[in-house]
Design a protein around this motif. Sequence first.
Motif, PDB file in Angstrom:
ATOM      1  N   SER A  10     -43.293  84.925  29.443  1.00 28.87           N
ATOM      2  CA  SER A  10     -42.659  84.262  28.298  1.00 28.87           C
ATOM      3  C   SER A  10     -42.723  85.149  27.059  1.00 28.87           C
ATOM      4  O   SER A  10     -41.765  85.215  26.272  1.00 28.87           O
ATOM      5  CB  SER A  10     -43.358  82.932  28.022  1.00 28.87           C
ATOM      6  OG  SER A  10     -43.191  82.055  29.106  1.00 28.87           O
ATOM      7  N   TYR A  30     -39.429  81.747  33.948  1.00 23.97           N
ATOM      8  CA  TYR A  30     -39.915  82.068  32.608  1.00 23.97           C
ATOM      9  C   TYR A  30     -39.098  81.335  31.548  1.00 23.97           C
ATOM     10  O   TYR A  30     -37.877  81.258  31.639  1.00 23.97           O
ATOM     11  CB  TYR A  30     -39.856  83.579  32.358  1.00 23.97           C
ATOM     12  CG  TYR A  30     -40.702  84.360  33.334  1.00 23.97           C
ATOM     13  CD1 TYR A  30     -42.083  84.232  33.333  1.00 23.97           C
ATOM     14  CD2 TYR A  30     -40.109  85.216  34.263  1.00 23.97           C
ATOM     15  CE1 TYR A  30     -42.862  84.931  34.236  1.00 23.97           C
ATOM     16  CE2 TYR A  30     -40.885  85.915  35.170  1.00 23.97           C
ATOM     17  CZ  TYR A  30     -42.256  85.769  35.155  1.00 23.97           C
ATOM     18  OH  TYR A  30     -43.023  86.453  36.052  1.00 23.97           O
ATOM     19  N   LYS A  31     -39.790  80.825  30.563  1.00 22.27           N
ATOM     20  CA  LYS A  31     -39.162  80.114  29.452  1.00 22.27           C
ATOM     21  C   LYS A  31     -39.501  80.847  28.154  1.00 22.27           C
ATOM     22  O   LYS A  31     -40.436  81.650  28.104  1.00 22.27           O
ATOM     23  CB  LYS A  31     -39.715  78.681  29.377  1.00 22.27           C
ATOM     24  CG  LYS A  31     -39.497  77.833  30.626  1.00 22.27           C
ATOM     25  CD  LYS A  31     -38.058  77.407  30.755  1.00 22.27           C
ATOM     26  CE  LYS A  31     -37.845  76.498  31.953  1.00 22.27           C
ATOM     27  NZ  LYS A  31     -38.539  75.213  31.850  1.00 22.27           N
ATOM     28  N   TYR A  50     -42.513  77.243  26.313  1.00 26.96           N
ATOM     29  CA  TYR A  50     -43.613  77.265  27.291  1.00 26.96           C
ATOM     30  C   TYR A  50     -44.880  76.647  26.693  1.00 26.96           C
ATOM     31  O   TYR A  50     -45.558  75.835  27.335  1.00 26.96           O
ATOM     32  CB  TYR A  50     -43.874  78.705  27.720  1.00 26.96           C
ATOM     33  CG  TYR A  50     -45.055  78.858  28.641  1.00 26.96           C
ATOM     34  CD1 TYR A  50     -45.033  78.358  29.942  1.00 26.96           C
ATOM     35  CD2 TYR A  50     -46.218  79.485  28.206  1.00 26.96           C
ATOM     36  CE1 TYR A  50     -46.128  78.480  30.777  1.00 26.96           C
ATOM     37  CE2 TYR A  50     -47.319  79.611  29.033  1.00 26.96           C
ATOM     38  CZ  TYR A  50     -47.264  79.114  30.311  1.00 26.96           C
ATOM     39  OH  TYR A  50     -48.359  79.231  31.139  1.00 26.96           O
TER      40      TYR A  50
END
Length: 303
Positions: A82, A233-234, A239
């Motif tokens: 992230s 993934y953010k 996240y």
Amino acid sequence: MERIEKSASYKMSASDINLKILAYTVVGIFALICLIPFVVMTSSSFNLESDIIKNGYCLFPRKFSLLAYKVIFSAPDRLIGSYILTICNTLLGTTIGLFLISMTGYVLQRPDYAYRNAISFYIYFTTLFSGGLVPYYLLITRGLHLKDNYLVLLIPGLMNPWLIILMKNFMKSIPHEITESAKIDGAGDFTIFIKLILPLAKPALATVGLFLALGYWNEWFNGMLFLSTTMKYKPLQLYLYEIITKADMLRNTPASKYIPPQNLPTETAKLATAVIATGPIVLAYPFVQRYFIKGITIGAVKG
């Protein structure tokens, strides 16, 4: 030369010295007051959860604990991913956005561009009215097909009407004679923009760049709308928000009464996420600070 010698031999009077001491004292106190919330946030993130609940936040950790950071770093690969995603998005978005916004602002202030007023009004008009969330969602998903695509974090933030207006107003302070003289010497428009205009627009570039970088660094809304759970993934902010939400949900379940409060941090986790999220971008501010005020004032006065 005589004026330089006079200024070098100038000595401040007692009233000037007192005024300077008073001004530095007031500014120093105000700076400390502004610094206190960040110190409380950082120190409380290292405090024990049960102590925060019982005694409240503190200026210095009463019972030192790293549990909040252990919870956040429990999945380091996702956190690092992230971070990398947000850093790449911030660098790319800021660079491309600066180029597009500065070029737009330069073109819109040139007196030899016939449609500058109409396009400027069109850009200004978008700050008054918005299409709304539903048309925006349909545009992104069905028009641009950016659902579950990381470009959705980059493209919407490249151009901002307010930043274009700010850049355009700053570009007005650069004399148009520079452009005309360069044209007489045979330079093209793009060469003039790159080699003459951009070096003179450093304050505006630093100011707009900081706003763009802050926007990309704090990006979470588009990620929440358009990135589904299948994306590994953010963005960093999203996240961290999901970590806090999951901790709150777990605390509100019946099973939470069997878990000691110190093993399920929520308050300290919120503070720790704020430290992790704001730390890197705060470090970038001193590098652009000397340009920031000049860029804001020049861009704001010439409306």
